[in-house]
Design an enzyme around this catalytic site. Structure first.
Site, PDB file in Angstrom:
ATOM      1  N   GLY A   1       0.827  -1.203   0.000  1.00  0.00           N
ATOM      2  CA  GLY A   1       0.000   0.000   0.000  1.00  0.00           C
ATOM      3  C   GLY A   1       0.854   1.243   0.000  1.00  0.00           C
ATOM      4  CG  ASN A   2      -0.424   4.631  -1.485  1.00  0.00           C
ATOM      5  OD1 ASN A   2      -1.074   5.481  -0.897  1.00  0.00           O
ATOM      6  ND2 ASN A   2      -0.917   3.924  -2.498  1.00  0.00           N
ATOM      7  CG  HIS A   3       3.011   6.513   3.841  1.00  0.00           C
ATOM      8  ND1 HIS A   3       2.757   5.877   5.037  1.00  0.00           N
ATOM      9  CD2 HIS A   3       4.274   6.172   3.493  1.00  0.00           C
ATOM     10  CE1 HIS A   3       3.836   5.201   5.406  1.00  0.00           C
ATOM     11  NE2 HIS A   3       4.760   5.354   4.479  1.00  0.00           N
TER      12      HIS A   3
END
Ligand code: CTP
Ligand code: CA
Length: 228
Positions: free
Chosen positions: A33-35
């Protein structure tokens, strides 16, 4: 100039906003995933509602954000392919797509059925490329206005312009995420708006909602210009 007239500039228009990050499963308990916090996209949904639009909010992972009042429908999605299916389902008769989501470019080629145990010292994951949702929309664009986002750390205008052209967009919001006060986390952003006709509009640092109102205002102007 940064003035915004919010009065019903998108009345009767159907708008898709994507927000947050997509997540790609590695096994039943893990993901890539990512922030992305989802805040920019949720602010855009709110601004579009205030401008009178019928808003479909397609939300990936986010900081448990509440749906802005007046949003017509919210669809929560996981992977990039889930987000693509949701966007594609509402695309044909929408007027505007604002693609603020941070989309995972790759997914595990073979997500494990069961939780991966830490038996090996080195674990290799094979990744394969996800479909580019926005590129697909640009390919089959008819009357829709398409707005993309690009977070860059270098060559912001050059890379942004290349994405605008490649994806057949009407406008691209480029942010220099290496600048203080811009990017995924936090409540402010610094955007540069790149237009299909080559115009570049540099904006100051401002709240994500203030930036959202400017983006919605500019989108309404692009729609109006197309209808002339
Ligand atoms: N985007 C998309 N589908 C993808 C990847 C990106 O729809 N698979 C959209 C994003 O929502 C954003 C725009 O394309 O509006 C630009 O995303 P970005 O990650 O900056 O560009 P990429 O084309 O993925 O290029 P790269 O990550 O290599 O810079
Ligand atoms: Ca990307």
């Amino acid at each position: 100039e940064l003035t915004v007239c919010r009065t019903n500039t998108l009345a009767g228009k159907k708008v898709i906003v994507t927000a947050g990050g997509t997540r790609e499963p590695i096994d039943p308990v893990r993901f890539i995933g990512n922030h992305s916090s989802g805040r920019m996209g949720f602010a855009l949904a709110k601004a579009a509602v205030l401008a009178g639009a019928d808003v479909t909010l397609i939300a990936g992972s986010n900081d448990h954000l509440e749906t802005p009042p007046g949003v017509s429908r919210r669809i929560d999605v996981g992977s990039t392919r889930d987000m693509k299916a949701a966007v594609d389902a509402y695309y044909d008769d929408c007027d505007l797509v604002i693609k603020a989501a941070a989309v995972a470019d790759y997914r595990s080629a073979a997500p494990a059925k069961n939780k991966i145990k830490k038996n090996d010292d080195v674990l290799n994951l094979k990744l394969e490329k996800n479909p580019d949702i926005l590129y697909g929309l640009g390919q089959r664009k008819t009357h829709q206005v398409l707005i993309g986002f690009a977070a860059e750390t270098t060559n912001v205008i050059e890379y942004g312009t290349a994405k605008l052209k490649k994806k057949n967009l009407d406008m691209l919001v480029a942010n220099d995420v290496s600048a203080k006060g811009a990017g995924f986390q936090g409540t402010t952003n610094i955007g540069t708006l790149l237009y299909a006709d080559g115009r570049v509009e540099k904006l100051e640092k401002m709240s994500k909602f203030a930036l959202a109102e400017i983006i919605v205002d500019r989108a309404a102007k692009i729609i109006a210009a197309k209808q002339e």
